[in-house]
Design a protein around this motif. Structure first.
Motif, PDB file in Angstrom:
ATOM      1  N   ASN A 197      -7.210 -10.125   0.146  1.00  0.00           N
ATOM      2  CA  ASN A 197      -7.353  -8.666   0.123  1.00  0.00           C
ATOM      3  C   ASN A 197      -8.430  -8.168   1.081  1.00  0.00           C
ATOM      4  OD1 ASN A 197      -5.271  -8.010  -1.641  1.00  0.00           O
ATOM      5  ND2 ASN A 197      -6.519  -8.494  -3.438  1.00  0.00           N
ATOM      6  N   GLU A 198      -9.513  -8.949   1.201  1.00  0.00           N
ATOM      7  CA  GLU A 198     -10.560  -8.587   2.166  1.00  0.00           C
ATOM      8  C   GLU A 198     -10.030  -8.617   3.590  1.00  0.00           C
ATOM      9  OE1 GLU A 198     -13.955 -10.852  -0.283  1.00  0.00           O
ATOM     10  OE2 GLU A 198     -14.112 -11.097   1.894  1.00  0.00           O
ATOM     11  N   ARG A 200      -7.058  -8.260   4.550  1.00  0.00           N
ATOM     12  CA  ARG A 200      -6.161  -7.141   4.711  1.00  0.00           C
ATOM     13  C   ARG A 200      -6.929  -5.873   5.084  1.00  0.00           C
ATOM     14  NH1 ARG A 200      -2.080  -4.720   0.209  1.00  0.00           N
ATOM     15  NH2 ARG A 200      -1.111  -3.285   1.662  1.00  0.00           N
ATOM     16  N   GLU A 201      -8.030  -5.641   4.381  1.00  0.00           N
ATOM     17  CA  GLU A 201      -8.807  -4.431   4.665  1.00  0.00           C
ATOM     18  C   GLU A 201      -9.486  -4.518   6.017  1.00  0.00           C
ATOM     19  OE1 GLU A 201     -11.536  -3.519   1.519  1.00  0.00           O
ATOM     20  OE2 GLU A 201      -9.877  -3.479   0.081  1.00  0.00           O
ATOM     21  N   ARG A 202     -10.026  -5.694   6.295  1.00  0.00           N
ATOM     22  CA  ARG A 202     -10.827  -5.840   7.493  1.00  0.00           C
ATOM     23  C   ARG A 202     -10.001  -5.689   8.760  1.00  0.00           C
ATOM     24  NH1 ARG A 202     -12.677 -11.160   7.766  1.00  0.00           N
ATOM     25  NH2 ARG A 202     -13.322 -10.894   5.629  1.00  0.00           N
ATOM     26  N   ASN A 204      -6.641  -4.916   8.806  1.00  0.00           N
ATOM     27  CA  ASN A 204      -5.453  -4.116   8.559  1.00  0.00           C
ATOM     28  C   ASN A 204      -4.182  -4.922   8.862  1.00  0.00           C
ATOM     29  OD1 ASN A 204      -3.907  -1.936   7.888  1.00  0.00           O
ATOM     30  ND2 ASN A 204      -4.000  -1.020   9.940  1.00  0.00           N
TER      31      ASN A 204
END
Ligand SMILES: Nc1ncnc2c1ncn2[C@@H]1O[C@H](COP(=O)(O)OP(=O)(O)OP(=O)(O)O)[C@@H](O)[C@H]1O
Ligand SMILES: [Mg+2]
Lengths: 259, 245
Positions: A197-198, A200-202, A204
């Motif tokens: 998930n990290e 993914r955020e970092r 994109n």
């Protein structure tokens, strides 16, 4: 719902990964028998399925490690089968692949493992640039202290994280995770889920996460796709797919959440 | 059977194709040469020395029957340079180097390291196979020369102890017995042995079946197959060289 998302025969222009009627057999073993899938920019999709249903084969086809028998695979607007060797190298820099067995190079230290994709793909990097990138990638997965160790000295969970760090070093646009939590204890699995998930955020990233682990599927993905008999029989949100009364789907759910 | 043969042929022709195409993995080739040499040096030193000594000792009675023990140095030289040196080196290398190449590449195959290399923009065939086959083809002839040297020393110690032959006359007789053709033929033969050992190890490893037992099988098959091929090649070279002599 699933036909609305995957119109057969026509590739969706908004999708980063677009697969149509993909088939793959090994001799008499018909593994993939008409896969359709669209993954949109920034979307994370979990692929579920029993052992041997061809999940690894599917993502190996996506990065061109295996050739499909028929069907089309369009990734980042490019038909993977049509790429020349040079185009393929450029394409693969944009796709991070976290292998089921971590695939760390046994004969190299962690530092050398992380450097490998970098020095092989990016020309004219200074020593300092490489070191900085390696340190950052290790820091991102919380394993800075392992830099001079050998892969054989690490635990399974650490190896998985190093494998992920190694793919992140080239800042991919797509991440493919092959069973990121298999063989790990529940707590380490949750750490890996958080890492996904990290990531993914970092960056994109658009991701495909192959897993048997429903907790992993539920926490990391927007949609799940269930591979049954060589096809995606069920595609949708986690709750929609598992609301299905189909025995084959139920069995999967019951095994994971046995009380 | 024919399918397997076609597969082997394709593997070998891929080697020659990729050998000449850039990029060249010089660093990896040098590292592999070092590995090959280093791994077998100790074993080769002892086996070479013992071979020379034992062969000399065992040949003495037959020559003594004809009162011809003075021929011992030239007999030793011919046997060691033409046959024993290359053969002993190749067999040791097949056992030491061939098995480790088979196991190493086999385990890289099983644990997806070869796939990982490929998605990292590196041609695994060139990085792993070409570098190793080149390394064995270069290093095994050098090791052979070394084995010949050590075996001749072993032979000398034996004749020196029994016949009191001096070192200078031993050397003179050794070089009197062998010709450039012998040295050239032995070098060429060792290159072929080295190529075979590297190729067989890589082929077995690259095509190992998935699962841990695949690794063991690959290592084992690498040793058995390359030893067998080395003997066949020895036989062929005998035919070829004698037609030149
Ligand atoms: N290169 C190959 N050659 C021959 N058969 C293969 C190859 N790769 C995969 N297979 C076969 O295809 C089938 C699907 O393999 P795959 O590795 O994709 O399964 P999977 O869904 O990832 O299973 P798991 O959850 O155990 O990893 C298996 O029966 C496997 O034996
Ligand atoms: Mg798999």
């Amino acid at each position: 719902m699933n036909s609305a998302m995957n119109k057969p025969g026509k590739t969706d222009e908004n999708s980063v990964i677009s697969i149509r009627n993909l088939r793959k057999s090994f001799g008499d073993l018909h593994v993939l028998q008409g896969i359709d899938l669209d993954v949109k920019q920034g979307e994370n999709i979990a692929v579920l399925g029993r052992s041997g249903t061809g999940k690894s084969v599917l993502i190996k086809i996506i990065v061109g490690l295996l050739k499909p028998d028929s069907g089309s695979v369009v990734v980042l607007g490019q038909d993977v089968e049509q790429l020349s060797a040079k185009e393929m190298d450029t394409f693969r820099q944009k796709v991070g692949f976290s292998f089921q067995s971590s695939a760390l190079y046994d004969s190299m230290s962690i530092r050398e493992n992380l450097e490998f994709p970098l020095v092989r793909n990016v020309r004219n990097l200074s020593r300092a640039d490489v070191d900085k990138a390696v340190e950052k990638a290790l820091d991102d997965v919380g394993l800075s202290q392992t830099i001079n160790q050998m892969p054989s000295e690490l635990s399974g969970g650490q190896r998985k994280r190093i494998g992920i760090a190694r793919t992140l070093i080239l800042n991919p646009e797509i991440m493919l995770y092959d069973e990121p939590t298999s063989g790990l204890d529940p707590i380490t699995s949750i750490e890996i889920n958080n890492l996904i998930n990290e990531v993914r955020e970092r960056i994109n990233a658009t991701s495909i996460i192959i897993t048997h682990d429903l907790t992993c599927a539920k926490t990391t993905s927007d949609r799940v796709a269930m591979l049954l008999d060589g096809k995606f029989e069920r595609v949708g949100t986690f709750d929609d797919v598992f609301a299905d009364p189909d025995e084959r789907v139920k069995q999967f759910y019951n095994y994971n959440f046995v009380n | 059977m024919f399918l397997a043969l076609a597969d082997v042929f394709a593997f070998i022709s891929r080697f020659f194709r990729e050998l000449f195409l850039p990029p060249y993995e010089f660093k990896e080739i040098i590292r592999q040469c070092y590995e090959v040499g280093f791994r077998s040096l100790l074993l080769i030193s002892t086996t070479g020395f013992i071979t020379g000594m034992v062969f000399t000792n065992q040949s003495r009675p037959s020559l003594a029957e004809f009162g011809a023990t003075s021929w011992l140095p030239s007999l030793i030289a011919i046997a060691i340079v033409r046959a024993l040196g290359p053969l002993v080196t190749a067999l040791i290398a097949a056992g030491k180097v061939g098995s480790s190449i088979g196991a190493e590449i086999g385990s890289m195959n099983v644990t997806e390291q070869i796939d990982a290399m490929e998605v990292s923009g590196t041609n695994p065939f060139k990085f792993l196979v070409v570098s190793r086959v080149l390394a064995t083809s270069i290093t095994i002839p050098i090791l052979t020369m070394y084995t010949i040297f050590v075996a001749l020393i072993g032979g000398f110690l034996n004749v020196n102890m029994t016949e009191q032959t001096s070192f200078t006359s031993y050397i003179q007789e050794v070089f009197g017995a062998i010709s450039y053709v012998d040295i050239f033929a032995s070098s060429l033969k060792s290159i072929v042995f080295g190529f075979t050992i590297g190729m067989v190890g890589c082929y077995k490893g690259y095509n190992s079946s998935k699962g841990t037992e695949g690794v063991g099988k690959a290592a084992n098959a690498a040793v058995v197959t390359s030893m067998f091929l080395v003997f066949i090649e020895e036989l062929l070279s005998l035919q070829i060289v004698s037609s030149f002599r």
